[in-house]
Write a protein that holds these residues in place. Sequence first.
Motif, PDB file in Angstrom:
ATOM      1  N   GLU A 202       0.833  -1.198   0.000  1.00 41.76           N
ATOM      2  CA  GLU A 202       0.000   0.000   0.000  1.00 41.76           C
ATOM      3  C   GLU A 202       0.877   1.261   0.000  1.00 41.76           C
ATOM      4  O   GLU A 202       0.653   2.200  -0.760  1.00 41.76           O
ATOM      5  CB  GLU A 202      -0.834  -0.038   1.284  1.00 41.76           C
ATOM      6  N   LEU A 206       1.498   4.161  -2.867  1.00 38.54           N
ATOM      7  CA  LEU A 206       1.314   5.588  -2.559  1.00 38.54           C
ATOM      8  C   LEU A 206       2.576   6.383  -2.925  1.00 38.54           C
ATOM      9  O   LEU A 206       2.492   7.458  -3.524  1.00 38.54           O
ATOM     10  CB  LEU A 206       0.993   5.771  -1.079  1.00 38.54           C
ATOM     11  N   LEU A 209       2.584   7.079  -6.419  1.00 35.09           N
ATOM     12  CA  LEU A 209       1.601   8.091  -6.826  1.00 35.09           C
ATOM     13  C   LEU A 209       2.021   9.510  -6.446  1.00 35.09           C
ATOM     14  O   LEU A 209       1.638  10.458  -7.116  1.00 35.09           O
ATOM     15  CB  LEU A 209       0.232   7.771  -6.191  1.00 35.09           C
TER      16      LEU A 209
ATOM     17  N   MET B  62      -3.199   7.478 -12.875  1.00 36.84           N
ATOM     18  CA  MET B  62      -3.375   6.205 -12.169  1.00 36.84           C
ATOM     19  C   MET B  62      -3.948   5.159 -13.111  1.00 36.84           C
ATOM     20  O   MET B  62      -3.875   3.970 -12.862  1.00 36.84           O
ATOM     21  CB  MET B  62      -4.352   6.388 -10.993  1.00 36.84           C
ATOM     22  N   TYR B  96      -7.487  11.480  -2.445  1.00 38.16           N
ATOM     23  CA  TYR B  96      -8.334  10.392  -2.940  1.00 38.16           C
ATOM     24  C   TYR B  96      -9.621  10.270  -2.119  1.00 38.16           C
ATOM     25  O   TYR B  96      -9.653  10.595  -0.929  1.00 38.16           O
ATOM     26  CB  TYR B  96      -7.563   9.065  -2.871  1.00 38.16           C
ATOM     27  N   ARG B 100      -6.407   6.917   1.047  1.00 36.47           N
ATOM     28  CA  ARG B 100      -5.103   6.268   0.865  1.00 36.47           C
ATOM     29  C   ARG B 100      -4.072   6.736   1.893  1.00 36.47           C
ATOM     30  O   ARG B 100      -2.929   7.084   1.540  1.00 36.47           O
ATOM     31  CB  ARG B 100      -4.570   6.509  -0.538  1.00 36.47           C
ATOM     32  N   ARG B 161      -1.947  16.335   2.653  1.00 37.64           N
ATOM     33  CA  ARG B 161      -0.877  15.645   1.936  1.00 37.64           C
ATOM     34  C   ARG B 161      -0.881  16.032   0.453  1.00 37.64           C
ATOM     35  O   ARG B 161       0.177  16.217  -0.156  1.00 37.64           O
ATOM     36  CB  ARG B 161      -1.051  14.130   2.074  1.00 37.64           C
TER      37      ARG B 161
END
Lengths: 295, 235
Positions: A202, A206, A209, B62, B96, B100, B161
Amino acid sequence: MNFWFSVFRQTGRNLRQTWTTQFMTCLTVSLSVLIFSFFYLIYLNMLNAGDKVSDDLRLVVYLEEEPGPEMQEQLRLKITQFDQVQEIKFISKAEAYSRFAKELGDNRDVLTDMPTDFLPASIEVTPLRSLRSLSQIKLFSEYLATLPGSQKVQYGQKWVERFYYFTQLLSIVVLLSGFLLILTATFMVASTIRLTIFARQEELELLKLVGATNNYIRTPFLLEGILLGLMGSLLGLASLYTLFQWILRHFSGAGFLDLFTFTFFPPEIICTIVILSIILCTAGSYTSMQKFLRI
Amino acid sequence: MTETTTSSRTAMIEVIKVSKSYPPNVTALADISVSIASGEVFFLIGRSGAGKTTLLKLLSNMDKPSTGLIEVAGMNIHQVTGNKLAKLRQKVGMAYQDFRLLTERTVAENIAISMEVSYKKPQIIRSRVRSLLAQLQLEDKHDILTGDLSRGEQQRVALARAVANSPTLILVDEPTGNLDATSTAQVMELLVRCSNSGATIVIATHDETLYRHSTHRVMRLHNGKLASLTRGNEI
């Protein structure tokens, strides 16, 4: 914050998060290094001991009669026909007697009633260092047995043979434990890194991304492999050194061990084992990364 | 359908005839074309399943479109790879819908992650994290694990973030879904501040209050198709 600072921080974080798995892997690597280096150390010391033994290796040809100067020359010619030798020494009956008496030391009284020529004359042949493998020595001794007047040839056959087979066996054990080291270091590290990758899937997703480069994601795993190799091998070698010192302290002075001077690995071998271990662990880490890190 | 064009500013996002289908034959987006100017605040609205999140995923690279072209800052983002893609992603902040967040990391660590990948200095990261937490009224959550936060708090951390690395493009999926009126105002204030400093902002939302009286452009999607493109105060 530069690349390496970030990568080291990331590695430290990974290690903190998965320290139990990493610790177990480190122990496994160190155990493999310990097993391998233990047998390798014995093997090296045996080879050293073998070198010392072969320094003293002499073939003694017992003769029926003491040869005169002409006969001695003929025998010398015959011996060198087989191969060049380091030294040929003729021992007369009287010389054999005086040597024996010297060896007896304070007990030489037992020889008082014995004639001075009761021991056979002999030839002591010291072969060249190049002619010291077991099969060559055997062939040479068989040849010496055919010399005229030869009664018996002795060179401590049984002892030399046992020693030879023991070092042969040790070399197999060293190879096997080396193989074990390769297996554990690469596979254990590969599976640990794989587990870490799965556990952090995970987070890795991230990181990707938010714009982490492939090197930013991959390098910490490689560093983990390097660290596991380094720590594992150092721990293994340190354990072996402790064991080595303990054996020296507790067994020095005892008959067998006293015959040889036992030494620990020289620095270059220590470095080679550490580097090899690092390479294997890094290879394990790299394999897992290539297979399971989808970036 | 009301057409609203971009201003004379240069386009940050160009979406040209973009479609996205999933097997066996689900069409998530069909033939979408839109241009979003640099520094613009742009709203994506529509019912659940209309294609808002799919479009945001395509914009953030993505996912790849089945057909069509998407350019961000003049680059075809689906042809960029390796370090160039990483650099591009550092300039795109995304909050998101499912947040996330790394639930076993603290709030501060979660926010810092987007700055760490672009090698910002630790003191800059610390100060930026504190400033963002203050703006979102989360100062006391600095060292709390995000897994222990409420949904509303998690949502704000996710937004913090997304904007932390001062990106030039901010994509936000349902930023106020779990927030009360006060928190919603704080979030919007933060986004407006980012917009004022030059960032382009694309917000996918169900919350009419965010755009209803604004002059920002609003694109309505319906079953993956562009249903309308108009100003918020013209709806």
